[in-house]
Design an enzyme around this catalytic site. Structure first.
Site, PDB file in Angstrom:
ATOM      1  N   ALA A  30      60.527  14.336   3.818  1.00 45.03           N
ATOM      2  CA  ALA A  30      61.323  14.236   5.048  1.00 45.03           C
ATOM      3  C   ALA A  30      60.382  14.075   6.232  1.00 45.03           C
ATOM      4  O   ALA A  30      60.484  14.778   7.245  1.00 45.03           O
ATOM      5  CB  ALA A  30      62.236  15.447   5.209  1.00 45.03           C
ATOM      6  N   LEU A  31      59.457  13.137   6.106  1.00 40.39           N
ATOM      7  CA  LEU A  31      58.378  13.003   7.079  1.00 40.39           C
ATOM      8  C   LEU A  31      58.892  12.542   8.437  1.00 40.39           C
ATOM      9  O   LEU A  31      59.737  11.664   8.537  1.00 40.39           O
ATOM     10  CB  LEU A  31      57.330  12.013   6.564  1.00 40.39           C
ATOM     11  CG  LEU A  31      56.694  12.336   5.199  1.00 40.39           C
ATOM     12  CD1 LEU A  31      55.564  11.361   4.910  1.00 40.39           C
ATOM     13  CD2 LEU A  31      56.187  13.768   5.140  1.00 40.39           C
ATOM     14  N   HIS A  35      54.392  14.800  10.977  1.00 39.29           N
ATOM     15  CA  HIS A  35      53.647  14.547   9.739  1.00 39.29           C
ATOM     16  C   HIS A  35      52.716  13.346   9.895  1.00 39.29           C
ATOM     17  O   HIS A  35      51.586  13.346   9.390  1.00 39.29           O
ATOM     18  CB  HIS A  35      54.614  14.268   8.579  1.00 39.29           C
ATOM     19  CG  HIS A  35      55.424  15.442   8.153  1.00 39.29           C
ATOM     20  ND1 HIS A  35      56.765  15.542   8.425  1.00 39.29           N
ATOM     21  CD2 HIS A  35      55.092  16.566   7.470  1.00 39.29           C
ATOM     22  CE1 HIS A  35      57.231  16.670   7.908  1.00 39.29           C
ATOM     23  NE2 HIS A  35      56.239  17.311   7.332  1.00 39.29           N
ATOM     24  N   GLN A  59      58.908  28.655  -2.773  1.00 34.92           N
ATOM     25  CA  GLN A  59      58.817  29.182  -1.408  1.00 34.92           C
ATOM     26  C   GLN A  59      60.185  29.317  -0.747  1.00 34.92           C
ATOM     27  O   GLN A  59      60.277  29.687   0.416  1.00 34.92           O
ATOM     28  CB  GLN A  59      57.891  28.326  -0.552  1.00 34.92           C
ATOM     29  CG  GLN A  59      58.376  26.924  -0.241  1.00 34.92           C
ATOM     30  CD  GLN A  59      57.279  26.086   0.380  1.00 34.92           C
ATOM     31  OE1 GLN A  59      56.289  25.725  -0.289  1.00 34.92           O
ATOM     32  NE2 GLN A  59      57.415  25.772   1.645  1.00 34.92           N
ATOM     33  N   GLY A 147      49.535  21.648   9.853  1.00 36.97           N
ATOM     34  CA  GLY A 147      49.961  21.720  11.239  1.00 36.97           C
ATOM     35  C   GLY A 147      49.908  23.126  11.795  1.00 36.97           C
ATOM     36  O   GLY A 147      50.190  24.104  11.098  1.00 36.97           O
ATOM     37  N   GLU A 148      49.574  23.233  13.082  1.00 38.63           N
ATOM     38  CA  GLU A 148      49.554  24.529  13.754  1.00 38.63           C
ATOM     39  C   GLU A 148      50.960  25.072  14.012  1.00 38.63           C
ATOM     40  O   GLU A 148      51.104  26.251  14.329  1.00 38.63           O
ATOM     41  CB  GLU A 148      48.789  24.431  15.068  1.00 38.63           C
ATOM     42  CG  GLU A 148      47.296  24.247  14.889  1.00 38.63           C
ATOM     43  CD  GLU A 148      46.541  24.256  16.205  1.00 38.63           C
ATOM     44  OE1 GLU A 148      47.199  24.370  17.269  1.00 38.63           O
ATOM     45  OE2 GLU A 148      45.310  24.134  16.172  1.00 38.63           O
ATOM     46  N   LYS A 149      51.994  24.241  13.883  1.00 37.68           N
ATOM     47  CA  LYS A 149      53.352  24.739  14.099  1.00 37.68           C
ATOM     48  C   LYS A 149      53.640  25.917  13.172  1.00 37.68           C
ATOM     49  O   LYS A 149      54.214  26.924  13.587  1.00 37.68           O
ATOM     50  CB  LYS A 149      54.393  23.642  13.866  1.00 37.68           C
ATOM     51  CG  LYS A 149      55.831  24.125  14.117  1.00 37.68           C
ATOM     52  CD  LYS A 149      56.853  23.087  13.757  1.00 37.68           C
ATOM     53  CE  LYS A 149      57.081  23.002  12.260  1.00 37.68           C
ATOM     54  NZ  LYS A 149      57.742  24.225  11.724  1.00 37.68           N
ATOM     55  N   ARG A 187      63.674  20.273   9.689  1.00 42.56           N
ATOM     56  CA  ARG A 187      64.952  20.965   9.798  1.00 42.56           C
ATOM     57  C   ARG A 187      65.644  20.724  11.141  1.00 42.56           C
ATOM     58  O   ARG A 187      66.780  21.141  11.323  1.00 42.56           O
ATOM     59  CB  ARG A 187      64.763  22.458   9.556  1.00 42.56           C
ATOM     60  CG  ARG A 187      64.412  22.804   8.096  1.00 42.56           C
ATOM     61  CD  ARG A 187      64.348  24.302   7.879  1.00 42.56           C
ATOM     62  NE  ARG A 187      64.266  24.652   6.471  1.00 42.56           N
ATOM     63  CZ  ARG A 187      63.133  24.911   5.822  1.00 42.56           C
ATOM     64  NH1 ARG A 187      61.975  24.812   6.469  1.00 42.56           N
ATOM     65  NH2 ARG A 187      63.142  25.234   4.541  1.00 42.56           N
TER      66      ARG A 187
END
Length: 278
Positions: A30-31, A35, A59, A147-149, A187
């Site tokens: 779901a890029l 991404h 996960q 990613g830092e998110k 999301r």
């Protein structure tokens, strides 16, 4: 434009990987543009760029969105091609978990995996670290970009690679944001237009915290809380930590992190700042 090689089995991956230096960007597909920035960040770091696309079941806790998680493989391949990916590793669950989901050996995230996201989703980081360690073993990358998110995830993966001597350099890539400041996430597509407008308060609150950083930790949290109203979002946590997710220290670098549910999706964001001594 020539597309990447798609490898679905371990043997296909090893044949496609070759013997050159490798950079890996693990994804669940779901890029989006965030991404793509990860991929472009990784592209100059090695001779071969591998992107994995795997919706990892371990996960997700029961009741989470594993079945509904968006799967857009053909569109993902196009984005990978545009970013210069050489190999897309898209394994089946049986390839990643040959002993089954119940009997697999797992990676314990330790104490850092029990706070923040780990407190809300107690099995999440065990699943994340397990699948990332498997990807490292299969792809054998020299460097991996995250990613830092998902800052706690980045911190734990860095710790895992260091403590388990996996030999993979972990590189963080700055959060990519929408025009309204919302951190890009797969999301986000769950949000209605009204919820999307509401969700923008998360990044606005973080920016307010940064603006108050010179006045010290208490001022940062007060400023952020003044913008992020629990009446508007279902706030899970809004915390200030040091860069390793320990206690924040006045006069030093820090991280402000937030998690909240807005409608269906649970959204994460964070920002780095330098605290004053006040």
């Amino acid at each position: 434009m020539t597309g990447p090689i798609v490898a679905r089995t371990r043997a296909e991956l090893q044949a496609a990987r070759g013997t050159s230096t490798v950079a890996l960007v693990p994804t669940m597909g779901a890029l989006h543009d965030g991404h793509v920035q990860l991929l472009k960040h990784a592209r100059p770091l090695a001779e071969t760029l591998v992107a994995s696309i795997f919706v990892n079941p371990t996960q997700f806790a029961p009741g989470e969105d594993f079945e509904d998680y968006p799967r857009t493989f053909e569109a993902d391949l196009q984005r990978c091609a545009e970013a210069g990916v050489d190999v897309v590793f898209a394994p089946a669950v049986e390839t990643m978990y040959p002993s089954g989901l119940v009997d697999t050996i797992t990676v314990d995230p330790g104490p850092l995996g029990t706070i923040l996201e780990g407190a809300t989703r107690p099995t999440h980081f065990r699943g994340v670290l397990t699948v990332v360690s498997k990807l490292f073993g299969l792809v054998r990358p020299d460097v991996a970009v995250f990613g830092e998110k998902d800052y706690q995830q980045l911190t734990l993966i860095s710790q895992m690679s260091r403590e388990l001597a996996l030999g993979v350099e972990i590189v963080g890539c700055p959060t990519v944001r929408e025009a309204d400041g919302l951190a890009m996430s797969s999301r986000n597509r769950y949000l209605t237009d009204e919820q999307r407008s509401t969700a923008a308060v998360l990044s606005a609150g973080l920016r307010a915290g940064v603006a108050a950083a010179a006045d010290g930790p208490d001022a940062v949290l007060a400023a952020a809380h003044a913008v992020i109203d629990p009446a508007d979002v279902d706030l899970d946590y809004l915390v200030l930590t040091d860069p390793e997710l320990g206690p924040a220290v006045a006069g030093a670098e820090a991280r402000l992190l937030v998690a909240a549910r807005v409608g269906k999706p649970r959204l994460l964001d964070n920002i780095g700042l330098t605290l004053g001594k006040s």
